[in-house]
Write an enzyme that holds these catalytic residues in place. Structure first.
Site: not given
Ligand code: NAP
Length: 297
Positions: A96, A119, A52
């Site tokens: 994460q 997200d 990412k």
């Protein structure tokens, strides 16, 4: 001829579009910033985070990485999130998952400023999606929509089977597909581990989206001719090769390919889109927070 849907190609196209939006932001003195937070020693999580970060670098998004010792208390993580929420140079925050067992995952998701929740997992953003007014669409299901659109698969009026009901893939996938909106208007059935006779459901589908995390759960015998198959699954299985393992999806590719009109491979299908849509949400977040118009398709 079965069309093999190339996720790298579609993902690259989206990244190129986003690069233009990053330039627009830069011209207004804004460098979009994404903070990644890792509280884990897990190798796969480390790999995902570094992929990412690299993707951010490639299109001019500044990435800020924070590692937190997984043995420390959850307060350390919460304090870090608070600081990132306050930092005007950080437009998106990604913690994460999974976090260690002693950390309340839901509390973490709720701590992130919903305007920086790239997200799309904060309850406010989940609620907005369900209500038909999404702010940040969750990256993987949004990426699946982009793949279908790029393959000229119209979802309106189609019978879609989603295999899996997780909060990060299955449920938001359903919510996106039932929207009265482009790449929505589908009739969606969500299957899960208690579903009886999965094959009977998949055989009657126009589109099958497999997100169960069960290697090769769906095979060609479970599909009708001309079904569109999207394989979200990523599993590591033992293999007789140098690495000792291979990556497989939830679909048995060879047999499914015989039936499908279009199918995504694993790897190289949905994965690149998940990252592209994270970049998309970060650029969108930067635009929303600074008032710069970065209207995105
Ligand atoms: P998850 O949280 O474990 O959820 C799996 C879902 O599949 C659950 O709803 C489960 O049902 C259902 N399921 C399990 N076995 C089943 C079976 N035999 N038949 C029907 N349904 C079954 O997984 P996830 O986070 O959604 O991820 C799913 C897969 O996608 C994983 O392989 C993951 O690695 C992959 N993934 C890939 C990307 C990408 O970018 N390519 C992104 C995210 C996830 P219950 O609810 O009844 O337990």
């Amino acid at each position: 001829m079965t069309r093999i849907i190339d996720g790298n190609e579609v993902g690259n196209r989206i990244r190129n579009e986003l690069e233009g939006r990053v330039d627009t932001l830069e011209q207004q003195g804004v460098t979009p910033g994404l903070a990644t937070v890792l509280m884990s020693d897990d190798g796969a999580s480390e790999t995902y985070v570094s992929m990412k970060q690299q993707a951010c670098d490639e299109i001019g998004i500044e990435s800020y990485h924070h590692e937190i010792d997984p043995d420390t208390s959850s307060d350390v993580l919460m304090d870090r999130i608070d600081a990132l929420n306050e930092n005007p140079g950080v437009h998106g925050i990604l913690v994460q998952m999974p976090v260690p067992d002693h950390v309340d995952e839901q509390a973490v998701l709720e701590r992130i400023d919903p305007m920086k929740d790239v997200d799309g997992f904060h309850p406010e953003n989940v609620g907005r999606l369900v209500a038909g007014n999404p702010r940040f669409k969750p990256c993987t299901p949004h990426g699946v929509q982009k793949l279908l659109a790029a393959t000229d698969v119209e979802t309106e009026g189609k019978d879609v089977i989603v295999v899996g009901r997780s909060d990060i893939v299955g449920k938001p996938m359903m919510n996106l597909l039932i929207q009265k909106a482009p790449m929505g208007n589908a009739t969606v059935t969500v299957c899960h581990s208690r579903t009886t006779d999965l094959a009977e459901k998949t055989k009657n589908a126009d589109v099958v989206i497999a997100a169960a995390g069960v290697p090769e759960l769906v095979d060609g015998t479970m599909l009708s001719e001309d079904t569109v198959v999207v394989d979200v699954g990523v599993s590591r299985v033992d293999a007789d090769n140098e690495r000792g393992y291979e990556i497989v999806g939830d679909v048995e590719f060879e047999s499914a390919k015989q039936k499908a009109s279009a199918i995504t491979p694993v790897p190289g299908g949905v994965g690149p889109l998940t990252i592209a849509m994270l970049l998309y949400n970060t650029v969108k977040a930067a635009g929303l927070q600074t008032g710069v118009d970065v209207t995105l398709p």
